[in-house]
Design an enzyme around this catalytic site. Sequence first.
Site, PDB file in Angstrom:
ATOM      1  N   LYS A 245       0.852  -1.195   0.000  1.00  0.00           N
ATOM      2  CA  LYS A 245       0.000   0.000   0.000  1.00  0.00           C
ATOM      3  C   LYS A 245       0.884   1.241   0.000  1.00  0.00           C
ATOM      4  O   LYS A 245       1.731   1.414   0.874  1.00  0.00           O
ATOM      5  CB  LYS A 245      -0.894  -0.004   1.237  1.00  0.00           C
ATOM      6  CG  LYS A 245      -1.706   1.278   1.435  1.00  0.00           C
ATOM      7  CD  LYS A 245      -2.438   1.253   2.774  1.00  0.00           C
ATOM      8  CE  LYS A 245      -3.109   2.596   3.070  1.00  0.00           C
ATOM      9  NZ  LYS A 245      -3.751   2.632   4.401  1.00  0.00           N
ATOM     10  N   ASP A 250      -2.532  10.614   3.264  1.00  0.00           N
ATOM     11  CA  ASP A 250      -3.913  10.198   3.469  1.00  0.00           C
ATOM     12  C   ASP A 250      -4.672  11.219   4.291  1.00  0.00           C
ATOM     13  O   ASP A 250      -4.572  11.268   5.513  1.00  0.00           O
ATOM     14  CB  ASP A 250      -3.951   8.834   4.167  1.00  0.00           C
ATOM     15  CG  ASP A 250      -5.369   8.304   4.324  1.00  0.00           C
ATOM     16  OD1 ASP A 250      -6.266   8.803   3.606  1.00  0.00           O
ATOM     17  OD2 ASP A 250      -5.571   7.400   5.147  1.00  0.00           O
ATOM     18  N   LYS A 257     -10.316  13.122   7.632  1.00  0.00           N
ATOM     19  CA  LYS A 257      -9.853  12.811   8.979  1.00  0.00           C
ATOM     20  C   LYS A 257      -9.899  14.072   9.846  1.00  0.00           C
ATOM     21  O   LYS A 257      -9.742  15.195   9.353  1.00  0.00           O
ATOM     22  CB  LYS A 257      -8.403  12.323   8.942  1.00  0.00           C
ATOM     23  CG  LYS A 257      -8.163  10.989   8.274  1.00  0.00           C
ATOM     24  CD  LYS A 257      -6.665  10.662   8.283  1.00  0.00           C
ATOM     25  CE  LYS A 257      -6.365   9.363   7.565  1.00  0.00           C
ATOM     26  NZ  LYS A 257      -6.854   8.196   8.312  1.00  0.00           N
ATOM     27  N   ASP A 327     -11.985   7.016   3.511  1.00  0.00           N
ATOM     28  CA  ASP A 327     -10.809   6.840   4.352  1.00  0.00           C
ATOM     29  C   ASP A 327     -10.450   5.364   4.512  1.00  0.00           C
ATOM     30  O   ASP A 327      -9.455   5.042   5.145  1.00  0.00           O
ATOM     31  CB  ASP A 327     -11.040   7.478   5.723  1.00  0.00           C
ATOM     32  CG  ASP A 327      -9.749   7.670   6.503  1.00  0.00           C
ATOM     33  OD1 ASP A 327      -8.673   7.700   5.864  1.00  0.00           O
ATOM     34  OD2 ASP A 327      -9.810   7.778   7.740  1.00  0.00           O
ATOM     35  N   GLU A 329      -9.320   3.581   2.088  1.00  0.00           N
ATOM     36  CA  GLU A 329      -8.822   3.618   0.712  1.00  0.00           C
ATOM     37  C   GLU A 329      -7.724   2.605   0.429  1.00  0.00           C
ATOM     38  O   GLU A 329      -7.549   2.167  -0.707  1.00  0.00           O
ATOM     39  CB  GLU A 329      -8.311   5.031   0.385  1.00  0.00           C
ATOM     40  CG  GLU A 329      -6.899   5.369   0.830  1.00  0.00           C
ATOM     41  CD  GLU A 329      -6.665   5.297   2.334  1.00  0.00           C
ATOM     42  OE1 GLU A 329      -5.541   4.974   2.748  1.00  0.00           O
ATOM     43  OE2 GLU A 329      -7.620   5.579   3.094  1.00  0.00           O
ATOM     44  N   ARG A 331      -7.423  -0.514   1.114  1.00  0.00           N
ATOM     45  CA  ARG A 331      -7.910  -1.794   0.602  1.00  0.00           C
ATOM     46  C   ARG A 331      -8.323  -1.699  -0.864  1.00  0.00           C
ATOM     47  O   ARG A 331      -8.321  -2.704  -1.569  1.00  0.00           O
ATOM     48  CB  ARG A 331      -9.064  -2.283   1.481  1.00  0.00           C
ATOM     49  CG  ARG A 331     -10.292  -1.412   1.492  1.00  0.00           C
ATOM     50  CD  ARG A 331     -11.162  -1.654   2.720  1.00  0.00           C
ATOM     51  NE  ARG A 331     -10.487  -1.224   3.938  1.00  0.00           N
ATOM     52  CZ  ARG A 331     -11.053  -1.282   5.155  1.00  0.00           C
ATOM     53  NH1 ARG A 331     -12.279  -1.742   5.294  1.00  0.00           N
ATOM     54  NH2 ARG A 331     -10.386  -0.872   6.217  1.00  0.00           N
TER      55      ARG A 331
END
Length: 488
Positions: A245, A250, A257, A327, A329, A331
Amino acid sequence: MSFPDLEYRSAPLAEIDADAVVLALPPVDGAPSLDDWPGVKDALVATGFSGSPGSFQRVYAPEVTTGPLAVVGTGAEPDAAAIRDALGAALRTMTGFDTVVVAVPFASEHLLAAAEGAALGGYRFDGYKAEGPKRRASRVVLQGRADLDEASLDAVRATVSAVALVKDLVSIPAEWLGPADLADRAQKEVEGLPVEVTVWDEQALRDGGFGGIIGVGQGSERPPRLVRLDYAPAGATRHVALVGKGITFDTGGLSLKPAASMVGMKYDMCGAATVLAVVRAAAAQQLAVRVTGWLAVADNMPSGRATRPGDVVRIADGTTVEVLNTDAEGRLVLADGLVAASRENPDLLIDVATLTGAITIALGTRHTGVMGDDDAVARYLAAAGDVAELAWQLPLPAHMVDELDSPIADLQNAKIGDPAGGSLFAGLFLRHFVGRTATDGDERIPWIHLDIAGVGMNKGGGFGFTDKGPTGATVRSLLRLLQTEAAR
């Protein structure tokens, strides 16, 4: 990257040029003779040195060295892990010395662990401070009497370099390490090695149907990338695929977030950095196993182009996913990476990701969460045990599979309002995208999922050879696993 140069000398200490000396010792009362180190035992007894793990004492022993001499405790009957941690802690705290000699008088069978610990503990990120960080040793000389060949030290150097690469990449601010930057860095890191590199840009990703990576990355001005690194030595009979990943930052996307949770999210590409480092180390050590690394890289940013909660993306295998939480993301990009890696039908498929905050609730900050096929997971846990990295297997409960269902798509990427088993839900989601060993069969490719969200970043104080900050967790375990796979 900055970690000390490693040397091995069997010469007497007096013949080695050094600024400081470090001895790793068990409790001195029960220790063998210290005749080769005159004055040390008396000095330790006088200061009440216990020899317990983590104990540290500077002593005055002019018969041994006119420079500083420190003794670090290993505990009674130390194993390789105790030696590694003891010297790692010593080199982490011994600042201001360019050349440090380290010795393990009563554990010569663990010289390589001593070298690894000292080099890992001596790592530093040069950073962006005007005066730079506190100076750690630039040269470590391992002193002993055992036969130690240069090839063994080279293997230690390759491992330490891999851990250092992860720490370096994770430490770089996201403004200087977007998806294209990381793809370029990956190519640069394997220059001169027998590694074939392929990069998919945003158009190639769209053409290839990589809807997960595109969906996560489309909100950013910096478009996503997929990077394939293939090390395929002649004669290799095993093929291990690694998928990492690589979220270079992020924000959570439109599922934004909170401000405090967004701090440090440059580390969300830790899995991709780990994969890059492991492939490079495997090639540098010429391991007799084929290793293919997949870096699924995107910026997860909010904008007018960003994926909205409730949108549907199509993964490279045709699976549709309703994105209920932008959030969640990691996966999505990993799904595309797993599909791409599965198409080459490897013997073992491993993904590495800072995937879920829930893993920290379950296992804390020292254990990697491990899921997957029992036999494959057992091999990983054995490798992790060999190098003393903590890991714990978690289940993939059959009764939770129905929770993946979406009313409008094949799957949903999150359970909104239900935090129970969040890490297990993510593992089950990823398992869906692991390919079959045969096109007309039901047997999945042996697969391991490593959730390093808790262990990839040390937010507390340093311990052993580990600093506060990025840790390089799982690198040493994965390299050990590749060695065992090569021998199968």
